[in-house]
Scaffold this active site. Sequence first.
Site, short mmCIF file in Angstrom:
data_model
loop_
_atom_site.label_atom_id
_atom_site.label_comp_id
_atom_site.label_asym_id
_atom_site.label_seq_id
_atom_site.Cartn_x
_atom_site.Cartn_y
_atom_site.Cartn_z
N PHE A 27 -38.07 6.75 -22.41
CA PHE A 27 -36.75 6.39 -21.91
C PHE A 27 -35.90 7.62 -21.61
CE2 PHE A 27 -32.59 4.36 -21.86
CZ PHE A 27 -32.87 3.21 -21.14
N ALA A 58 -38.53 1.95 -26.87
CA ALA A 58 -38.90 1.89 -28.29
C ALA A 58 -39.40 0.52 -28.72
CB ALA A 58 -37.71 2.32 -29.16
N LEU A 59 -38.89 -0.55 -28.14
CA LEU A 59 -39.33 -1.88 -28.54
C LEU A 59 -40.80 -2.14 -28.22
CD1 LEU A 59 -36.31 -4.22 -27.72
CD2 LEU A 59 -37.23 -3.63 -29.97
N CYS A 87 -36.54 7.77 -28.66
CA CYS A 87 -35.14 8.10 -28.89
C CYS A 87 -34.29 6.91 -28.48
CB CYS A 87 -34.76 9.34 -28.08
SG CYS A 87 -33.02 9.79 -28.22
N VAL A 88 -33.43 6.48 -29.39
CA VAL A 88 -32.49 5.39 -29.11
C VAL A 88 -31.09 5.95 -29.33
CG1 VAL A 88 -31.81 3.03 -29.68
CG2 VAL A 88 -34.20 3.73 -29.98
N ILE A 89 -30.28 5.96 -28.27
CA ILE A 89 -28.92 6.50 -28.34
C ILE A 89 -27.94 5.34 -28.26
CG2 ILE A 89 -27.22 8.01 -27.25
CD1 ILE A 89 -29.55 9.72 -26.22
N THR A 93 -22.87 -1.53 -26.51
CA THR A 93 -23.24 -2.90 -26.87
C THR A 93 -24.08 -2.90 -28.14
OG1 THR A 93 -25.32 -2.91 -25.63
CG2 THR A 93 -23.31 -3.47 -24.40
N HIS A 95 -27.09 -3.56 -28.30
CA HIS A 95 -28.48 -3.26 -27.95
C HIS A 95 -29.06 -2.16 -28.86
CE1 HIS A 95 -31.98 -3.27 -25.36
NE2 HIS A 95 -31.91 -1.94 -25.26
N ASN A 120 -43.18 7.62 -38.30
CA ASN A 120 -42.15 7.06 -37.43
C ASN A 120 -41.24 8.18 -36.95
OD1 ASN A 120 -40.09 5.75 -36.12
ND2 ASN A 120 -39.62 4.34 -37.78
#
Length: 163
Positions: A27, A58-59, A87-89, A93, A95, A120
């Site tokens: 992503f 990531a999902l 990476c999740v930023i 929302t 989400h 992980n």
Amino acid sequence: MATPRRAQLDDKTDITGARVVIVEARFYDDIQDALLEGAKTELDAAGVAYDILSVPGALEIPAAIAIALDAAKKNGRPYEGAVALGCVIRGDTIHFEIVSAESARGLMDLSVSRSLALGNGIITVNNTEQAWERARADDLNKGGDAARAAIQMIRIKRKLAKP
């Protein structure tokens, strides 16, 4: 930011022939490149073979790991472990909360249900600056940390499997 402390693990259990799958979420390509480099550096240093699979986010990582484990076992070349990288930023929302929690839950479910040596390395952060603090090429690289975790879990599995 608190100063991280990395545990010094002196386990020298032989991991010759170990093979893992790295599943990375592409992503944020630049951050992902740094996380992947950290993981590859650690795996190469330990002599662990790896294959790399890329997924959109990531999902998708837990499902891709499960698919890879099943295919590798069927092909007679099973993986002993997996490294999840992404990476999740945080955005505006919920989400972020969903992706962070559900990807972690999916990985934990896989690890426990399959006795999988899993590292992980999905970083969950508030902004890009925090992401780079965790992805830069030094001792804080979370891709490298995830690879070291998978390696140590492989050592534990092998040690406990000895008669």
